[in-house]
Motif scaffolding. Structure first.
Motif, PDB file in Angstrom:
ATOM      1  N   MET A 132      33.450  24.076  20.480  1.00 45.00           N
ATOM      2  CA  MET A 132      34.411  23.699  21.501  1.00 45.00           C
ATOM      3  C   MET A 132      34.238  22.239  21.915  1.00 45.00           C
ATOM      4  N   GLU A 133      33.005  21.766  21.956  1.00 41.89           N
ATOM      5  CA  GLU A 133      32.764  20.357  22.288  1.00 41.89           C
ATOM      6  C   GLU A 133      33.413  19.437  21.258  1.00 41.89           C
ATOM      7  N   GLY A 134      33.281  19.812  19.965  1.00 42.53           N
ATOM      8  CA  GLY A 134      33.903  19.010  18.910  1.00 42.53           C
ATOM      9  C   GLY A 134      35.420  19.022  19.004  1.00 42.53           C
TER      10      GLY A 134
ATOM     11  N   TYR B 284      40.993  15.278  23.288  1.00 45.17           N
ATOM     12  CA  TYR B 284      41.154  14.178  24.239  1.00 45.17           C
ATOM     13  C   TYR B 284      41.523  12.877  23.538  1.00 45.17           C
ATOM     14  N   GLU B 285      40.980  12.673  22.328  1.00 45.33           N
ATOM     15  CA  GLU B 285      41.360  11.487  21.555  1.00 45.33           C
ATOM     16  C   GLU B 285      42.839  11.558  21.180  1.00 45.33           C
ATOM     17  N   LEU B 286      43.279  12.729  20.730  1.00 47.93           N
ATOM     18  CA  LEU B 286      44.676  12.901  20.348  1.00 47.93           C
ATOM     19  C   LEU B 286      45.595  12.818  21.568  1.00 47.93           C
ATOM     20  N   GLN B 287      45.126  13.346  22.694  1.00 53.75           N
ATOM     21  CA  GLN B 287      45.905  13.267  23.932  1.00 53.75           C
ATOM     22  C   GLN B 287      46.143  11.813  24.341  1.00 53.75           C
ATOM     23  N   ASP B 288      45.103  11.014  24.223  1.00 55.86           N
ATOM     24  CA  ASP B 288      45.230   9.594  24.568  1.00 55.86           C
ATOM     25  C   ASP B 288      46.208   8.897  23.627  1.00 55.86           C
TER      26      ASP B 288
ATOM     27  N   ASP C 109      26.236  29.773  21.797  1.00 53.34           N
ATOM     28  CA  ASP C 109      25.853  28.389  21.524  1.00 53.34           C
ATOM     29  C   ASP C 109      26.735  27.779  20.434  1.00 53.34           C
ATOM     30  N   ALA C 110      27.063  28.608  19.417  1.00 53.16           N
ATOM     31  CA  ALA C 110      27.934  28.115  18.341  1.00 53.16           C
ATOM     32  C   ALA C 110      29.332  27.812  18.883  1.00 53.16           C
TER      33      ALA C 110
ATOM     34  N   LYS D  14      43.616  26.394  20.254  1.00 52.10           N
ATOM     35  CA  LYS D  14      42.283  26.708  19.739  1.00 52.10           C
ATOM     36  C   LYS D  14      41.236  26.644  20.845  1.00 52.10           C
ATOM     37  N   ILE D  15      41.304  25.603  21.675  1.00 54.02           N
ATOM     38  CA  ILE D  15      40.346  25.445  22.777  1.00 54.02           C
ATOM     39  C   ILE D  15      40.487  26.576  23.787  1.00 54.02           C
ATOM     40  N   GLN D  16      41.717  26.949  24.111  1.00 49.43           N
ATOM     41  CA  GLN D  16      41.945  28.047  25.055  1.00 49.43           C
ATOM     42  C   GLN D  16      41.388  29.358  24.509  1.00 49.43           C
ATOM     43  N   ALA D  17      41.565  29.586  23.195  1.00 47.70           N
ATOM     44  CA  ALA D  17      41.022  30.797  22.572  1.00 47.70           C
ATOM     45  C   ALA D  17      39.494  30.784  22.626  1.00 47.70           C
TER      46      ALA D  17
END
Length: 208
Positions: free
Chosen positions: A39-41, A47-51, A33-34, A150-153
């Motif tokens: 990961m959601e954050g 996605y903000e940085l990607q845009d 859950d943590a 980080k997300i992939q990890a």
């Protein structure tokens, strides 16, 4: 399971293992859950940085096109010649046991990499704007790559954690619970037979 192994000691051992595994499963679920919250954050930031990065790349492409039209390809060649090799630093970091790589360029390099040894009077505002946008893009690029790493990890660690939880929930716990049930059945049947034997022996003594 043989009846000879169905003892109260074995029952206590199995019950203790069930309790320990259930506790471990609970800890893994909290960890999962943590990870999901973290990961959601990170995905929101990604996605903000990607845009932002895509918009910046569009601006760079537009300015680059204007330079080629009004300044000529020789100006682009000068920019390329003034661009030294990039020195990149890698940092291994860890969050909740999850390891990932953070990327950074050398701080001293960014501000000097795009300087031109040319007369400012001979260059246009397009050049200055392009250099400014390239500096912004470089800084944003490494944050973008670090977030992706980080997300992939997190995703890899989340898959491992879910696999452990599923193994405990659908394999170990049912197996131990079934063994506990069989032990209880054997012990119950053994106690019933013992009570019957005692009752029968008591009845024989009374008749004597």
């Amino acid at each position: 399971m043989s009846q000879s192994s169905a003892t109260r000691d074995r029952l206590l051992e199995v019950s203790s293992r069930i309790k320990d595994i259930a506790f471990g499963k609970g800890l893994l679920e909290k960890k999962r859950d943590a990870f999901i919250r973290a990961m959601e954050g990170e995905k929101k930031l990604f996605y903000e940085l990607q845009d932002q990065y895509r918009k910046l790349c569009s601006s760079i492409a537009a300015i680059y096109g204007l330079i080629r039209v009004y300044e000529g390809s020789h100006t682009i060649d000068l920019l390329r010649l003034q661009h030294p090799l990039l020195n990149l630093r890698l940092f291994r970091e860890s969050l909740m046991g999850c390891r990932y790589t953070r990327f950074e360029s050398e701080p001293s390099e960014i501000e000097h990499r795009f300087r031109l040894d040319m007369d400012p009077a001979l260059s246009s505002l397009y050049i200055e704007e392009l250099l400014f946008l390239l500096e912004q893009a470089e800084s944003m690029l490494w944050r973008y790559i670090t977030l992706r790493s980080k997300i992939q990890a997190f995703e890899r660690e989340l898959r491992k954690t879910n696999l452990k939880i599923n193994t405990l929930e659908h394999s170990l716990l049912p197996s131990l619970s079934e063994e506990k049930k069989k032990i209880l059945e054997v012990l119950s049947e053994r106690e019933r037979q013992e009570r019957y034997a005692i009752k029968k022996l008591t009845g024989k003594k009374k008749r004597k």
